[in-house]
Design an enzyme around this catalytic site. Sequence first.
Site, PDB file in Angstrom:
ATOM      1  CB  CYS A 111     -27.429  18.618  13.882  1.00  0.00           C
ATOM      2  SG  CYS A 111     -28.324  18.734  12.311  1.00  0.00           S
ATOM      3  CB  CYS A 112     -31.121  17.481  17.543  1.00  0.00           C
ATOM      4  SG  CYS A 112     -31.183  15.904  16.683  1.00  0.00           S
ATOM      5  CB  CYS A 114     -33.228  13.937  10.102  1.00  0.00           C
ATOM      6  SG  CYS A 114     -33.942  15.400  10.883  1.00  0.00           S
ATOM      7  CB  CYS A 170     -33.635  14.761  19.014  1.00  0.00           C
ATOM      8  SG  CYS A 170     -35.413  14.892  19.288  1.00  0.00           S
ATOM      9  CB  CYS A 193     -30.050  11.010  12.023  1.00  0.00           C
ATOM     10  SG  CYS A 193     -28.899  12.382  11.908  1.00  0.00           S
TER      11      CYS A 193
END
Length: 241
Positions: free
Chosen positions: A114-115, A202, A230, A205
């Site tokens: 995702c990162c 985010c 990340c 997270c």
Amino acid sequence: MSNFDIDELASEYASKSPQQILELAIGQFDNLWLSFSGADDIVALDMAWKINPQIKVFTLDTGRLHAETYRFLEQVRKHYGIQLEVLSPDHQELEAYVRENGLFDFYENGHGGCCGVRKIAPLRRKLGTVDAWITGQRKDQSPTRADVPVIQLDTAFSTPEHQLVKFNPLADYSSEDIWNYIRMLEIPYNPLHEKGFISIGCEPCTRPVLPNQHEREGRWWWEESTKKECGLHAGNLIARS
């Protein structure tokens, strides 16, 4: 950059103030950008802006930030009278990733994927066009940052054709130093800090930390402490491997 000896200057400036490090960066590089996340790296922005009000600043909008962070970014833009360049993920890449993995796959598979789409890809596009950048990372933020130098070759985003210099003027600052600066000079800060958030990323997270917990325990709390990067500062992990 041919006359810029990174190792020699990193040693020379290791004991100098953040302002002196920033003066070096601003004086040496025209194509220099400051990365602002909307957290306590406001201190680096404030210091740099006082040296050069035309400092170029960018931020990453992952599409998953807290509402408070979005409002804070706009507050900072107006407070300093700066143009804040907002980097966003490639919409086709992001749509494909979400279609394949869903919106919360990181809880099961780790945050790297995702990162990678939301943060690393847009950052790589940006850093491929600049000569040097300024971050707000500090040694006390996590085990992976304990050896962060004040000046370094960015091994994560440099290429054989494009060498990128990274300045970490707050490397030796503690959290206490950061907040003493914020309070003394009464500069803006993200209101999430008043709700127990120390390290802010985010929304899915990031969570508040309990008393005496380390600040990075609020980031990707379901993962080991040595994995709490990340990819923006992946060179930290390489340096300690």
